[in-house]
Design an enzyme around this catalytic site. Structure first.
Site, short mmCIF file in Angstrom:
data_model
loop_
_atom_site.label_atom_id
_atom_site.label_comp_id
_atom_site.label_asym_id
_atom_site.label_seq_id
_atom_site.Cartn_x
_atom_site.Cartn_y
_atom_site.Cartn_z
N ILE A 73 0.88 -1.18 0.00
CA ILE A 73 0.00 0.00 0.00
C ILE A 73 0.91 1.22 0.00
CG2 ILE A 73 -0.26 -0.17 2.52
CD1 ILE A 73 -2.95 1.36 2.20
N ALA A 74 0.57 2.21 -0.82
CA ALA A 74 1.33 3.47 -0.83
C ALA A 74 0.47 4.57 -1.41
CB ALA A 74 2.61 3.31 -1.65
N GLU A 107 3.21 -7.57 6.52
CA GLU A 107 4.56 -7.31 7.04
C GLU A 107 4.84 -5.82 6.90
OE1 GLU A 107 4.33 -9.70 4.49
OE2 GLU A 107 4.53 -11.52 5.71
N ASN A 112 9.00 1.63 10.27
CA ASN A 112 7.92 2.36 9.58
C ASN A 112 6.76 2.64 10.56
OD1 ASN A 112 6.07 3.44 7.81
ND2 ASN A 112 6.28 1.82 6.26
N TYR A 119 -2.07 0.85 10.76
CA TYR A 119 -2.56 -0.53 10.92
C TYR A 119 -3.16 -0.73 12.32
CZ TYR A 119 0.22 -1.25 6.70
OH TYR A 119 0.75 -1.16 5.43
C1 LIG Z 1 1.82 4.63 5.12
C2 LIG Z 1 1.08 5.42 4.03
C3 LIG Z 1 0.50 4.46 3.00
C4 LIG Z 1 -0.04 6.25 4.68
O1 LIG Z 1 -0.69 6.94 3.63
P1 LIG Z 1 -1.57 8.27 3.88
O2 LIG Z 1 -2.34 8.51 2.64
O3 LIG Z 1 -0.70 9.35 4.40
O4 LIG Z 1 -2.50 7.76 5.05
P2 LIG Z 1 -3.80 8.44 5.68
O5 LIG Z 1 -3.81 9.91 5.44
O6 LIG Z 1 -4.98 7.65 5.26
O7 LIG Z 1 -3.50 8.21 7.22
C5 LIG Z 1 -3.60 6.94 7.78
C6 LIG Z 1 -3.01 6.89 9.15
O8 LIG Z 1 -1.64 6.54 9.02
C7 LIG Z 1 -0.92 7.07 10.14
N1 LIG Z 1 0.08 7.97 9.61
C8 LIG Z 1 0.26 8.31 8.30
N2 LIG Z 1 1.34 9.10 8.18
C9 LIG Z 1 1.84 9.24 9.43
C10 LIG Z 1 2.96 9.93 9.95
N3 LIG Z 1 3.78 10.63 9.15
N4 LIG Z 1 3.21 9.84 11.28
C11 LIG Z 1 2.41 9.12 12.09
N5 LIG Z 1 1.30 8.45 11.65
C12 LIG Z 1 1.04 8.52 10.33
C13 LIG Z 1 -1.93 7.78 11.00
O9 LIG Z 1 -2.40 6.83 11.92
C14 LIG Z 1 -3.00 8.13 9.98
O10 LIG Z 1 -4.24 8.33 10.56
P3 LIG Z 1 -4.63 9.82 11.13
O11 LIG Z 1 -4.40 10.78 10.02
O12 LIG Z 1 -6.06 9.64 11.52
O13 LIG Z 1 -3.71 10.06 12.28
C15 LIG Z 1 2.06 6.44 3.34
O14 LIG Z 1 2.77 7.15 4.35
C16 LIG Z 1 3.04 5.81 2.38
O15 LIG Z 1 2.74 5.61 1.20
N6 LIG Z 1 4.25 5.48 2.87
C17 LIG Z 1 5.28 4.86 2.04
C18 LIG Z 1 4.90 3.44 1.69
C19 LIG Z 1 4.68 2.60 2.93
O16 LIG Z 1 5.40 2.71 3.92
N7 LIG Z 1 3.67 1.71 2.86
C20 LIG Z 1 3.36 0.78 3.91
C21 LIG Z 1 4.18 -0.43 3.73
S1 LIG Z 1 3.87 -1.65 4.99
#
Ligand SMILES: CC(C)(COP(=O)(O)OP(=O)(O)OC[C@H]1O[C@@H](n2cnc3c(N)ncnc32)[C@H](O)[C@@H]1OP(=O)(O)O)[C@@H](O)C(=O)NCCC(=O)NCCS
Length: 151
Positions: A73-74, A107, A112, A119
């Site tokens: 997921i990203a 995983e 991260n 999650y």
């Molecule tokens: C992880 C990822 C998919 C989250 O995407 P996103 O679009 O920013 O997520 P959302 O806005 O829907 O937020 C989801 C939740 O993730 C957590 N979160 C996301 N970014 C965060 C940060 N920088 N610090 C802490 N918590 C964070 C929070 O719990 C957030 O919920 P909240 O906004 O209610 O606090 C994104 O940061 C990403 O693409 N990262 C790189 C790829 C990756 O690590 N994928 C997961 C592999 S296991």
């Protein structure tokens, strides 16, 4: 809802691969996404579209009998913290439950914390560790499990 969630199509691959490269130090080769999309009957591939119709996020889930495995997921860096990943998770998990999933696992890199926080919001808990799982820096993966998947 700010984003539209829909199934991935081959036309999305270029944008999906760009997001993958912007998001991971070990991106998937293009052939892996093609395989998931066209040849893997267990794969459920989703994208989030922004208001202009461009792809701003992706999720691949494998459904194996009654277990949902979040494979990747990203979201696009400039669209993060706007709820797109949670919308993708919501759709993918609800759809997996509709298809019979009773539990989910994934995983995640130990470092991260952003993804782990997301999650945990869904009820995933760390239930194990896969040592040296990531080949670029030898980092361990945490195995996170959601035992009772009900949405
Ligand atoms: C992880 C990822 C998919 C989250 O995407 P996103 O679009 O920013 O997520 P959302 O806005 O829907 O937020 C989801 C939740 O993730 C957590 N979160 C996301 N970014 C965060 C940060 N920088 N610090 C802490 N918590 C964070 C929070 O719990 C957030 O919920 P909240 O906004 O209610 O606090 C994104 O940061 C990403 O693409 N990262 C790189 C790829 C990756 O690590 N994928 C997961 C592999 S296991």
């Amino acid at each position: 809802m700010k984003f539209r969630i829909r199934r991935m199509t081959p036309d999305d691959l270029e944008q999906v691969i760009a997001i993958d490269h912007a998001s991971f130090s070990l991106p998937w080769p293009e052939r892996s996404f093609r395989f998931e999309l066209t040849d893997n009957p267990a794969a459920r591939c989703w994208v989030a579209e922004g208001e202009d119709g461009s792809v701003i996020g992706m999720l691949v889930l494998w459904l194996i009998v009654d277990e949902a495995h979040i494979a990747t997921i990203a979201t696009k860096p400039e669209y993060r913290r706007q709820g797109a990943a949670k919308q993708l998770m919501d759709y993918a998990l609800v759809s997996a439950v509709d298809e019979g999933a009773k539990s989910a696992f994934l995983e995640v890199r130990e470092s991260n914390l952003a993804a782990q926080a997301m999650y945990r919001q869904y009820g995933f808990v760390a239930t194990g560790r896969r040592p040296h799982y990531y080949k670029d820096n030898d980092e361990d993966a945490l195995l996170m499990t959601l035992e009772h998947l009900t949405l």
